[in-house]
Design a protein around this motif. Structure first.
Motif, PDB file in Angstrom:
ATOM      1  N   GLY A  37       0.810  -1.216   0.000  1.00  0.00           N
ATOM      2  CA  GLY A  37       0.000   0.000   0.000  1.00  0.00           C
ATOM      3  C   GLY A  37       0.839   1.259   0.000  1.00  0.00           C
ATOM      4  O   GLY A  37       0.509   2.253  -0.665  1.00  0.00           O
ATOM      5  N   ALA A  38       1.955   1.235   0.728  1.00  0.00           N
ATOM      6  CA  ALA A  38       2.809   2.422   0.834  1.00  0.00           C
ATOM      7  C   ALA A  38       3.528   2.736  -0.468  1.00  0.00           C
ATOM      8  O   ALA A  38       3.995   3.866  -0.658  1.00  0.00           O
ATOM      9  CB  ALA A  38       3.830   2.233   1.955  1.00  0.00           C
ATOM     10  N   LEU A  39       3.609   1.769  -1.370  1.00  0.00           N
ATOM     11  CA  LEU A  39       4.216   2.021  -2.678  1.00  0.00           C
ATOM     12  C   LEU A  39       3.435   3.073  -3.461  1.00  0.00           C
ATOM     13  O   LEU A  39       3.956   3.652  -4.426  1.00  0.00           O
ATOM     14  CB  LEU A  39       4.284   0.722  -3.491  1.00  0.00           C
ATOM     15  CG  LEU A  39       5.335  -0.303  -3.039  1.00  0.00           C
ATOM     16  CD1 LEU A  39       5.101  -1.638  -3.740  1.00  0.00           C
ATOM     17  CD2 LEU A  39       6.742   0.203  -3.319  1.00  0.00           C
ATOM     18  N   ASN A  40       2.177   3.321  -3.053  1.00  0.00           N
ATOM     19  CA  ASN A  40       1.356   4.327  -3.723  1.00  0.00           C
ATOM     20  C   ASN A  40       1.488   5.709  -3.074  1.00  0.00           C
ATOM     21  O   ASN A  40       0.782   6.635  -3.464  1.00  0.00           O
ATOM     22  CB  ASN A  40      -0.112   3.881  -3.690  1.00  0.00           C
ATOM     23  CG  ASN A  40      -0.328   2.582  -4.447  1.00  0.00           C
ATOM     24  OD1 ASN A  40      -0.361   2.565  -5.670  1.00  0.00           O
ATOM     25  ND2 ASN A  40      -0.456   1.479  -3.724  1.00  0.00           N
ATOM     26  N   GLY A 164       8.252   1.285   1.739  1.00  0.00           N
ATOM     27  CA  GLY A 164       7.477   1.408   0.507  1.00  0.00           C
ATOM     28  C   GLY A 164       7.615   2.785  -0.114  1.00  0.00           C
ATOM     29  O   GLY A 164       7.782   2.919  -1.343  1.00  0.00           O
ATOM     30  N   MET A 165       7.550   3.824   0.709  1.00  0.00           N
ATOM     31  CA  MET A 165       7.684   5.186   0.180  1.00  0.00           C
ATOM     32  C   MET A 165       9.096   5.450  -0.321  1.00  0.00           C
ATOM     33  O   MET A 165       9.291   6.151  -1.325  1.00  0.00           O
ATOM     34  CB  MET A 165       7.277   6.193   1.248  1.00  0.00           C
ATOM     35  CG  MET A 165       5.780   6.213   1.525  1.00  0.00           C
ATOM     36  SD  MET A 165       5.260   7.540   2.652  1.00  0.00           S
ATOM     37  CE  MET A 165       5.867   6.915   4.225  1.00  0.00           C
ATOM     38  N   VAL A 166      10.102   4.888   0.369  1.00  0.00           N
ATOM     39  CA  VAL A 166      11.485   5.036  -0.089  1.00  0.00           C
ATOM     40  C   VAL A 166      11.652   4.412  -1.470  1.00  0.00           C
ATOM     41  O   VAL A 166      12.252   5.009  -2.380  1.00  0.00           O
ATOM     42  CB  VAL A 166      12.464   4.390   0.921  1.00  0.00           C
ATOM     43  CG1 VAL A 166      13.856   4.243   0.299  1.00  0.00           C
ATOM     44  CG2 VAL A 166      12.554   5.221   2.187  1.00  0.00           C
ATOM     45  N   VAL A 167      11.121   3.208  -1.650  1.00  0.00           N
ATOM     46  CA  VAL A 167      11.214   2.526  -2.942  1.00  0.00           C
ATOM     47  C   VAL A 167      10.532   3.348  -4.026  1.00  0.00           C
ATOM     48  O   VAL A 167      11.064   3.530  -5.127  1.00  0.00           O
ATOM     49  CB  VAL A 167      10.589   1.117  -2.859  1.00  0.00           C
ATOM     50  CG1 VAL A 167      10.439   0.510  -4.252  1.00  0.00           C
ATOM     51  CG2 VAL A 167      11.434   0.213  -1.976  1.00  0.00           C
ATOM     52  N   ASN A 168       9.337   3.874  -3.720  1.00  0.00           N
ATOM     53  CA  ASN A 168       8.596   4.638  -4.724  1.00  0.00           C
ATOM     54  C   ASN A 168       9.319   5.934  -5.092  1.00  0.00           C
ATOM     55  O   ASN A 168       9.429   6.286  -6.274  1.00  0.00           O
ATOM     56  CB  ASN A 168       7.188   4.951  -4.209  1.00  0.00           C
ATOM     57  CG  ASN A 168       6.272   5.442  -5.312  1.00  0.00           C
ATOM     58  OD1 ASN A 168       6.369   5.020  -6.460  1.00  0.00           O
ATOM     59  ND2 ASN A 168       5.376   6.348  -4.975  1.00  0.00           N
ATOM     60  N   GLY A 173       8.577   6.709  -9.019  1.00  0.00           N
ATOM     61  CA  GLY A 173       7.203   6.298  -9.307  1.00  0.00           C
ATOM     62  C   GLY A 173       7.049   4.898  -9.863  1.00  0.00           C
ATOM     63  O   GLY A 173       5.920   4.424 -10.055  1.00  0.00           O
ATOM     64  N   TRP A 174       8.156   4.192 -10.114  1.00  0.00           N
ATOM     65  CA  TRP A 174       8.053   2.818 -10.627  1.00  0.00           C
ATOM     66  C   TRP A 174       7.327   1.919  -9.616  1.00  0.00           C
ATOM     67  O   TRP A 174       6.559   1.032  -9.996  1.00  0.00           O
ATOM     68  CB  TRP A 174       9.448   2.270 -10.903  1.00  0.00           C
ATOM     69  CG  TRP A 174       9.453   0.820 -11.319  1.00  0.00           C
ATOM     70  CD1 TRP A 174       9.231   0.314 -12.565  1.00  0.00           C
ATOM     71  CD2 TRP A 174       9.687  -0.317 -10.471  1.00  0.00           C
ATOM     72  NE1 TRP A 174       9.311  -1.066 -12.557  1.00  0.00           N
ATOM     73  CE2 TRP A 174       9.591  -1.479 -11.281  1.00  0.00           C
ATOM     74  CE3 TRP A 174       9.964  -0.466  -9.119  1.00  0.00           C
ATOM     75  CZ2 TRP A 174       9.766  -2.760 -10.762  1.00  0.00           C
ATOM     76  CZ3 TRP A 174      10.135  -1.740  -8.597  1.00  0.00           C
ATOM     77  CH2 TRP A 174      10.027  -2.872  -9.419  1.00  0.00           C
ATOM     78  N   GLY A 175       7.567   2.168  -8.340  1.00  0.00           N
ATOM     79  CA  GLY A 175       6.904   1.361  -7.313  1.00  0.00           C
ATOM     80  C   GLY A 175       5.400   1.458  -7.409  1.00  0.00           C
ATOM     81  O   GLY A 175       4.688   0.452  -7.277  1.00  0.00           O
ATOM     82  N   GLU A 176       4.900   2.673  -7.657  1.00  0.00           N
ATOM     83  CA  GLU A 176       3.448   2.867  -7.764  1.00  0.00           C
ATOM     84  C   GLU A 176       2.909   2.348  -9.084  1.00  0.00           C
ATOM     85  O   GLU A 176       1.838   1.722  -9.127  1.00  0.00           O
ATOM     86  CB  GLU A 176       3.116   4.356  -7.617  1.00  0.00           C
ATOM     87  CG  GLU A 176       1.630   4.665  -7.680  1.00  0.00           C
ATOM     88  CD  GLU A 176       1.339   6.126  -7.471  1.00  0.00           C
ATOM     89  OE1 GLU A 176       0.152   6.492  -7.391  1.00  0.00           O
ATOM     90  OE2 GLU A 176       2.305   6.924  -7.368  1.00  0.00           O
ATOM     91  N   ARG A 177       3.628   2.570 -10.171  1.00  0.00           N
ATOM     92  CA  ARG A 177       3.126   2.195 -11.497  1.00  0.00           C
ATOM     93  C   ARG A 177       3.199   0.695 -11.755  1.00  0.00           C
ATOM     94  O   ARG A 177       2.292   0.125 -12.382  1.00  0.00           O
ATOM     95  CB  ARG A 177       3.926   2.935 -12.578  1.00  0.00           C
ATOM     96  CG  ARG A 177       3.761   4.437 -12.596  1.00  0.00           C
ATOM     97  CD  ARG A 177       4.379   5.016 -13.872  1.00  0.00           C
ATOM     98  NE  ARG A 177       5.750   4.562 -14.072  1.00  0.00           N
ATOM     99  CZ  ARG A 177       6.815   5.172 -13.567  1.00  0.00           C
ATOM    100  NH1 ARG A 177       6.672   6.256 -12.822  1.00  0.00           N
ATOM    101  NH2 ARG A 177       8.031   4.713 -13.801  1.00  0.00           N
ATOM    102  N   VAL A 178       4.274   0.051 -11.287  1.00  0.00           N
ATOM    103  CA  VAL A 178       4.528  -1.343 -11.674  1.00  0.00           C
ATOM    104  C   VAL A 178       4.472  -2.308 -10.486  1.00  0.00           C
ATOM    105  O   VAL A 178       3.725  -3.293 -10.513  1.00  0.00           O
ATOM    106  CB  VAL A 178       5.910  -1.460 -12.368  1.00  0.00           C
ATOM    107  CG1 VAL A 178       6.184  -2.916 -12.756  1.00  0.00           C
ATOM    108  CG2 VAL A 178       5.967  -0.553 -13.591  1.00  0.00           C
TER     109      VAL A 178
END
Length: 303
Positions: A37-40, A164-168, A173-178
């Protein structure tokens, strides 16, 4: 989920003996779901919540002040002959926002950043708000294991959310898109497993059903429904958008029942634990039904 959640509860209660060992995995499963969820989210979006903190202040005021006070008043009127049931009902509404609300908010297009901030804020405040509420409303004194509570929330929410936010942010934004969409189906399966596993705690308290059991169940059902309704009405009164409305609804309606059950088992007799655990029976079912209805309610309000 409006149909799956009640099935999960029934399966968890019916086959508690075989499913209960899965409860030990729930913190890890929550961590995976929180990460997905945090990837978004992005750090600036969470920071924006604190720059405009109206809902961040009013949702806890409703859920941690108004609702416990009203629950105490009504429980004293309806269950005056059983003070332990009163204790359980009040305790159920003194605990912080439930971690699983973050998953429901994401599933129905809510404001994840606001939900995450509300969960963290009410959880950090819980070692202070729970004892104060119980002392003020019941005259009961409890001492919480602050370190254990904080450790649990760090592993289930804070660390995976930050990761998750660090990755995104790091992947632009790859974390959120993919990555988030790729993990989405697994996260939904994990939610089903978590609801089922958490429901196993209800089994011992449903072994012997009495008239009072139905009375307590009916009260918890109606009052829990009122929590979702209060969150919705609060957001609409403030003219917030659909995302904030979804978040306020779920964060006012869903409580950390596991924390409440641990406290009840430590400080109060069996009837209090039963009253707290009744929330497990209805909370996820109501969340599923509310999620189904929210789209129509928001659309109708905006017309």
């Amino acid at each position: 989920m409006a149909f799956i959640a009640p099935i999960c509860v029934v399966v968890g209660v019916t086959f508690a003996r075989w499913i209960s060992p899965v409860e030990a995995l729930v913190p890890a499963l929550f961590a995976v779901m929180t990460f997905q969820g945090a990837l978004n989210n992005r750090f600036r979006e969470v920071a924006e919540v604190f720059r405009h903190p109206l809902l961040l202040l009013l949702v806890p005021a409703v859920s941690l002040v108004l609702m416990p006070s009203v629950a105490c008043l009504l429980a004293r009127l309806l269950f005056a002959d059983d003070p332990q049931v009163v204790c359980g009902i009040v305790l159920e509404y003194c605990v912080p926002v439930g971690v699983v609300s973050y998953m429901w908010v994401g599933m129905y297009g809510g404001n994840r950043s606001l939900a995450l901030a509300l969960i963290l804020l009410t959880t950090v405040a819980a070692p202070f708000t729970i004892p104060l509420s119980l002392e003020a409303l019941l005259g009961a004194t409890v001492e919480l294991d602050v370190a254990a509570m904080m450790g649990r929330m760090l592993t289930m929410i804070a660390v995976p959310a930050v990761l998750g936010m660090v990755v995104n942010d790091a992947t632009r934004g790859w974390g959120e898109r993919v990555l988030s969409p790729a993990l989405g189906p697994a996260a939904r399966v994990l939610l089903v497993v978590i609801i089922t596993a958490n429901s196993t705690g209800m089994a011992p308290y449903l072994a012997t059903v009495t008239a009072e059991t139905f009375c307590v169940a009916g009260f918890v059902l109606l009052f829990a429904t009122g929590g979702f309704a209060l969150g919705y009405l609060l957001a609409r009164a403030l003219r917030r958008d659909a995302a904030d409305t979804v978040t306020a609804c779920f964060c006012c309606g869903i409580r950390n029942i596991s924390a409440g059950a641990v406290i009840a088992a430590q400080f109060f007799p069996g009837p209090a634990v039963f009253a707290v655990m009744m929330g497990t029976l209805f909370q996820q079912v109501l969340a599923g039904l509310m999620g189904k209805a929210l789209g129509r309610l928001v659309d109708a309000a905006e017309e």
